[in-house]
Design a protein around this motif. Structure first.
Motif, PDB file in Angstrom:
ATOM      1  N   UNK A 204       0.757  -1.256  -0.012  1.00  0.00           N
ATOM      2  CA  UNK A 204       0.177  -0.145   0.112  1.00  0.00           C
ATOM      3  C   UNK A 204       0.855   1.440  -0.167  1.00  0.00           C
ATOM      4  N   UNK A 205       0.624   1.865  -0.897  1.00  0.00           N
ATOM      5  CA  UNK A 205       1.548   3.402  -1.060  1.00  0.00           C
ATOM      6  C   UNK A 205       0.501   4.611  -0.582  1.00  0.00           C
TER       7      UNK A 205
ATOM      8  N   UNK B  42      -4.838   8.240  -5.641  1.00  0.00           N
ATOM      9  CA  UNK B  42      -6.091   7.986  -4.966  1.00  0.00           C
ATOM     10  C   UNK B  42      -5.907   8.147  -3.420  1.00  0.00           C
ATOM     11  N   UNK B  43      -4.826   7.925  -2.630  1.00  0.00           N
ATOM     12  CA  UNK B  43      -4.490   7.771  -1.265  1.00  0.00           C
ATOM     13  C   UNK B  43      -3.786   9.006  -0.770  1.00  0.00           C
TER      14      UNK B  43
ATOM     15  N   UNK C 284      -5.025   8.200   9.231  1.00  0.00           N
ATOM     16  CA  UNK C 284      -5.338   7.959   7.730  1.00  0.00           C
ATOM     17  C   UNK C 284      -5.147   6.568   7.366  1.00  0.00           C
ATOM     18  N   UNK C 285      -3.891   6.177   7.652  1.00  0.00           N
ATOM     19  CA  UNK C 285      -3.374   4.971   7.266  1.00  0.00           C
ATOM     20  C   UNK C 285      -4.153   3.824   7.749  1.00  0.00           C
ATOM     21  N   UNK C 286      -4.622   3.915   8.942  1.00  0.00           N
ATOM     22  CA  UNK C 286      -5.668   3.035   9.585  1.00  0.00           C
ATOM     23  C   UNK C 286      -6.827   3.122   8.785  1.00  0.00           C
ATOM     24  N   UNK C 287      -7.476   4.218   8.354  1.00  0.00           N
ATOM     25  CA  UNK C 287      -8.565   4.198   7.842  1.00  0.00           C
ATOM     26  C   UNK C 287      -8.585   3.715   6.439  1.00  0.00           C
TER      27      UNK C 287
END
Length: 75
Positions: free
Chosen positions: A1-2, A47-48, A69-72
């Motif tokens: 995940x980037x 997108x992230x 944010x990473x957790x979401x």
């Protein structure tokens, strides 16, 4: 995940941070004339992407925003 993270701050805060003598210990310039102040920031189209204005945030607060944010995104 980037997850690209873009930190921004006000021009006034940027100037204040640049002239901070603590930067010298990290081999960073403290001269306002050596650092371009009007250079545009990079544009990130992802997108992230998370953009955080850190003008009034402590490092801990900024880190918490990133972790949240990473957790979401992971869910």
């Amino acid at each position: 995940l980037f997850i690209p993270i873009k930190l921004t701050l006000s021009p006034e805060e940027r100037k204040k941070r640049i002239i901070n003598p603590d930067r010298l210990g990290r081999f960073k310039s403290t001269s306002l004339t050596e650092i371009p102040m009007k250079k545009g920031l990079i544009k990130i189209n992802h997108p992230h992407v998370l953009e955080i204005d850190v003008t009034n945030l402590s490092p801990i607060q900024a880190a918490n925003k990133i972790l949240n944010f990473v957790e979401s995104i992971k869910q």
